[in-house]
Scaffold this motif. Structure first.
Motif, short mmCIF file in Angstrom:
data_model
loop_
_atom_site.label_atom_id
_atom_site.label_comp_id
_atom_site.label_asym_id
_atom_site.label_seq_id
_atom_site.Cartn_x
_atom_site.Cartn_y
_atom_site.Cartn_z
N VAL A 147 -1.79 -3.76 9.14
CA VAL A 147 -1.50 -2.40 8.68
C VAL A 147 -2.80 -1.74 8.22
CG1 VAL A 147 -0.24 -1.01 7.01
CG2 VAL A 147 0.83 -3.06 7.98
N GLN A 166 0.22 0.51 12.90
CA GLN A 166 0.91 0.77 11.64
C GLN A 166 -0.09 1.37 10.65
OE1 GLN A 166 1.57 -3.43 11.84
NE2 GLN A 166 3.75 -3.18 11.37
N ARG A 195 1.96 3.81 16.01
CA ARG A 195 3.37 3.61 16.33
C ARG A 195 4.26 4.07 15.19
NH1 ARG A 195 6.35 -0.76 15.03
NH2 ARG A 195 4.49 -2.01 14.65
N SER A 196 3.87 3.83 13.96
CA SER A 196 4.68 4.23 12.81
C SER A 196 3.77 4.53 11.62
CB SER A 196 5.70 3.15 12.45
OG SER A 196 5.06 1.90 12.26
N PRO A 231 2.67 -6.62 7.57
CA PRO A 231 3.30 -5.94 8.73
C PRO A 231 4.81 -6.08 8.77
CG PRO A 231 1.35 -7.15 9.42
CD PRO A 231 1.60 -7.54 7.99
N PHE A 272 6.25 -3.81 6.05
CA PHE A 272 6.02 -2.43 6.46
C PHE A 272 7.08 -1.97 7.46
CE2 PHE A 272 4.28 0.71 9.33
CZ PHE A 272 3.55 1.58 8.54
N ASP A 273 7.28 -2.77 8.50
CA ASP A 273 8.26 -2.39 9.54
C ASP A 273 9.66 -2.30 8.97
OD1 ASP A 273 6.36 -2.19 11.52
OD2 ASP A 273 6.65 -4.23 12.26
N VAL A 332 10.01 0.91 6.89
CA VAL A 332 10.09 2.07 7.79
C VAL A 332 11.48 2.17 8.41
CG1 VAL A 332 9.24 3.03 9.97
CG2 VAL A 332 7.61 2.20 8.26
#
Length: 611
Positions: A2, A18, A45-46, A106, A109-110, A113
Motif C-alpha cells: 500500500v 493501493q 486500483r483503489s 494490503p 486495506f482491501d 475498502v
C-alpha cells in the motif's frame, strides 16, 4: 504494498495499485487536483482516504461511488459502546500512527475498502479492539545482541572431512579418502621411467638369482659374478632415484608445460573429469547449503573451509625430494656399490656354509634394495597423482575454499555490527501503545530464547542468498570477484529484514527464508494461547471499543457497525471466526469497527481552492 500519500508532508513520489491518502480535514477540502491525479492514474486500483480532524469536508472528486473515507475526528479516541451509548475516556494517547500502520496492510486495506462500499456514502468512523504483537524493545534488543555474538564469536573448530556420498572431488582433494587407484598407475608402459624401473628391478632380480645359485662348491669367479650383479643393481637403483629427484625439482607445480615434460619422461597426465572447477565449486556449495540447512554456526563453517584450504593446497613435488633419499638412502647405495666380500674363512662344513651365505645375503642389501625400489615407485605415483594430475584441482579447491571462508567471515562481521546497532536503537524505545491490548507483547517477553533462535535461523538462511552471485566467480577462478557487491547485498537484505520484523513480526517467514526453526513453537506459545486474541477476534461490533472520535462527535454516528476482523496468517487454526482476514503482518490481531455517519454530516466543498 500500500502506497501512502500523506498530504501533510509533501507530494506523492510514486503510485501503486493501493493508495492510502492521509490528510487533515482542512487540507483535504482543497485537494481536488491531487486526488484527481490519483484517481485518473491507470496504476491505481483503489483509493482509501483517511481524514484526520474536525469538520469533515470533502472535495468533489470524492463524491459518488468512488468515495472511500475514514474520518478520525479525534485520534486520541473514546471508549464507546454502540449498543448502550455508554462512553468513557480513552487511553489518552494518539492512535493515528497505529491506524495508518494497520491500513497499510494490503489485506486489511482491501477489506476496509470493500466494507465501505456497503456503507452509505462510503464514509465511516473507525474504532477497534486490537491485540498488539509487537516485540518488547528490551527483549528484541537483547535478542539482537545475542545473535550478534553468535555471528562474531570465537571461530569454532571444525574438521575438513567430506564424507557425503554425493561428493566425489572434495573427499579426494581434502585427503579424506585415499587417492583413486586409476590415478596411481602413473607410468606409461615402455616409457623412459618405466624402462628405468624395469631395468632396476631386473638387475636386482638377477643379483638375487645369482646369489641363490651360489652353491656349496663354488669358486672365486662365481662370487665375483654375484658382486658384479649387485653393483649393477645399485647403479640402476641410483639412476632411478636420481632421475626422480631431478624430475621432482624440475616440475614442482604443474603449469602449461608440465604435461609435455611429464609425457617426455613417460608419466601419464590426465586430469579426472570429475575434478573440474565446476564440480569442485558445486560440491563446496552443496556442503555449505547442507550445513546452513542444519543451522550450523557460520563461524564454524569459516573454520571448516580454512582447514580445507590448508589441507587441499598442493605443496609441490620438490617438497618430496627428501622423501626419495629417505626411501633410498645413500648408505644403501654405498652398500650396493661396494659389496661386502664373502667371509674370508671358508669352513668346509655345510652348516657353516649356510650361515656364511646368509650373512653375505644380508650384507649385500638386495632385500632393502627391492623395498627401496618399490617405495620410490609408490612415491612417484602418489606425487604424480596429488601434485601433478590433481595439482590444479587442489589449487582451485584451496583458493575457492579460502575465498569462501573470507566471504563468510565478512558476512559474520557485517551481520554482527548491524545487529549490535539495531540493539542500541531499541534502547529507550516505547513499549506497546496503551491503545492496544498487550497480552501478546507480554508473552513475548518470556520467549527471548525462542526469539533468538528464529532470528538466527532467518539470518543463516540469508547467507545462501548473499553468496548466490559468488559461485559463478569461484567456478571461473575469479576469486577477487567473489566478494564484489557482497557488502551491498548483505546491507540491503538486513534493511529488508529489519522492516520485516517491524511490520510482519517473527511469526512470518521472510522472503529469503527457507526454514522455520522454532517459529511454529513461538507462534503456538504466544499467539494461539492468547485469550485476548480470541476475544479481540470475536468482539461484538456494537460492543465497547476504542472509537477514534471525540465525545461530541458521537452524535454524528449511527448505532450500527460493520466489522473487519484480521489476524496474522500464522495464527490460523480452529476456533477462529469464519470472516477473519489473514494478513502477512504479525503486528496486530483483532476487530476494526466501521461506524457509518448520519446523513448530512459530511459537507462537500465544490470549489477547487477549499474556500
Amino acid at each position: 504494498m500500500v502506497v501512502v500519500l500523506d498530504l501533510r508532508k509533501g507530494e506523492l513520489e510514486r503510485l501503486g495499485a493501493q493508495v492510502l491518502v492521509v490528510a487533515d480535514t482542512e487540507r483535504l477540502a482543497g485537494a481536488q487536483r491531487v486526488l484527481q491525479d490519483v484517481f485518473s492514474s491507470r496504476l491505481v486500483r483503489s483509493v482509501l482516504v483517511l481524514a484526520v480532524g474536525p469538520d469533515l469536508r470533502l472535495p468533489p472528486v470524492l463524491d459518488g461511488e468512488s468515495r472511500r473515507v475514514l474520518w478520525v475526528s479525534d485520534p486520541f479516541g473514546i471508549l464507546w459502546n454502540a449498543d448502550t451509548g455508554e462512553a468513557a475516556h480513552g487511553p489518552g494517547v494518539s492512535a493515528e500512527a497505529i491506524l495508518i500502520d494497520l491500513l497499510t496492510q494490503p489485506e486489511v486495506f482491501d477489506e476496509v475498502v470493500n466494507s465501505l462500499g456497503d456503507i452509505p456514502y462510503g464514509t465511516a468512523s473507525p474504532g477497534w479492539r486490537i491485540v498488539a504483537g509487537r516485540i518488547d524493545p528490551e527483549v528484541l534488543g537483547q535478542a539482537f545482541r545475542e545473535v550478534a555474538e553468535r555471528f562474531d564469536g570465537p571461530v569454532q573448530q571444525d574438521t575438513a572431512t567430506f564424507s557425503s556420498p554425493l561428493a566425489t572431488a572434495l573427499p579426494v582433494l581434502s585427503g579424506t579418502v585415499d587417492l583413486p587407484s586409476d590415478l596411481l598407475d602413473a607410468l606409461i608402459p615402455e616409457g623412459p621411467l618405466d624402462q628405468l624401473h624395469r631395468s632396476a628391478a631386473e638387475r636386482i632380480d638377477q643379483a638375487v638369482r645369482a646369489l641363490d645359485d651360489l652353491g656349496y662348491v663354488h669358486n672365486a669367479r662365481a662370487r665375483a659374478a654375484v658382486v658384479d650383479k649387485v653393483i649393477a643393481a645399485g647403479r640402476e637403483l641410483a639412476k632411478f632415484r636420481d632421475t626422480l629427484a631431478r624430475l621432482f625439482e624440475e616440475i614442482d607445480h604443474t603449469d602449461d608445460n608440465a604435461a609435455e615434460q611429464l609425457a617426455a619422461h613417460g608419466i601419464r597426465f590426465a586430469v579426472p573429469a570429475d575434478m573440474g572447477h565446476a564440480q569442485i565449486v558445486g560440491e563446496l556449495r552443496a556442503d555449505l547449503e547442507a550445513a546452513l540447512a542444519e543451522r550450523k554456526s557460520v563461524q564454524r563453517m569459516v573454520s571448516r573451509y580454512r582447514l580445507l584450504a590448508d589441507h587441499s593446497a598442493p605443496i609441490g613435488s620438490r617438497a618430496f625430494v627428501g622423501d626419495l633419499w629417505r626411501a633410498c638412502p645413500d648408505e644403501l647405495l654405498n652398500a650396493l656399490h661396494a659389496p661386502a666380500e664373502f667371509p674370508a674363512t671358508f669352513l668346509p662344513r655345510f652348516v657353516f656354509w649356510r650361515r656364511s651365505r646368509a650373512w653375505w645375503r644380508e650384507q649385500l642389501s638386495l632385500g632393502p634394495a627391492r623395498t627401496a625400489l618399490d617405495d620410490l615407485r609408490s612415491m612417484l605415483e602418489r606425487v604424480a597423482a596429488s601434485e601433478w594430475m590433481l595439482g590444479q584441482a587442489r589449487m582451485h579447491t584451496s583458493d575457492a575454499s579460502r575465498t569462501l571462508a573470507a566471504a563468510l567471515n565478512e558476512i559474520c562481521a557485517q551481520v554482527s555490527w548491524t545487529l549490535t546497532d539495531w540493539s542500541t536503537a531499541e534502547t529507550g524505545q516505547a513499549a506497546a501503545s496503551p491503545a492496544l491490548d498487550e497480552e501478546v507483547t507480554v508473552r513475548l517477553r518470556d520467549r527471548g530464547g525462542q526469539l533468538r533462535e528464529v532470528i538466527t535461523g532467518d539470518l543463516v538462511d540469508a547467507v545462501a542468498s548473499w553468496l548466490e552471485p559468488a559461485w559463478t566467480s569461484l567456478e571461473q577462478g575469479a576469486y577477487r570477484d567473489a566478494q564484489v557487491g557482497l557488502e551491498r547485498r548483505v546491507d540491503e537484505t538486513l534493511r529488508q529484514y529489519r522492516d520485516h520484523l517491524t511490520h510482519r513480526g517473527v511469526q512470518e517467514r521472510p522472503d529469503f527464508g527457507t526454514g522455520d526453526t522454532g517459529r511454529q513453537e513461538l507462534v503456538d506459545a504466544v499467539w494461539r494461547q492468547s485469550q485476548q486474541v480470541v476475544r479481540a477476534l470475536r468482539a461484538q461490533a456494537n460492543g465497547q471499543m476504542l472509537q477514534l472520535c471525540g465525545d461530541r462527535d458521537l452524535a454524528m454516528l449511527l448505532r450500527q457497525a460493520y466489522a473487519v476482523r484480521f489476524a496474522p496468517r500464522a495464527v490460523r487454526g480452529q476456533g477462529n471466526p469464519p470472516d477473519v482476514v489473514w494478513t502477512r503482518s504479525g503486528q496486530y490481531a483483532g476487530t476494526l469497527r466501521l461506524v457509518p455517519l448520519r446523513p448530512g454530516t459530511v459537507e462537500e466543498n465544490w470549489s477547487e481552492d477549499g474556500t
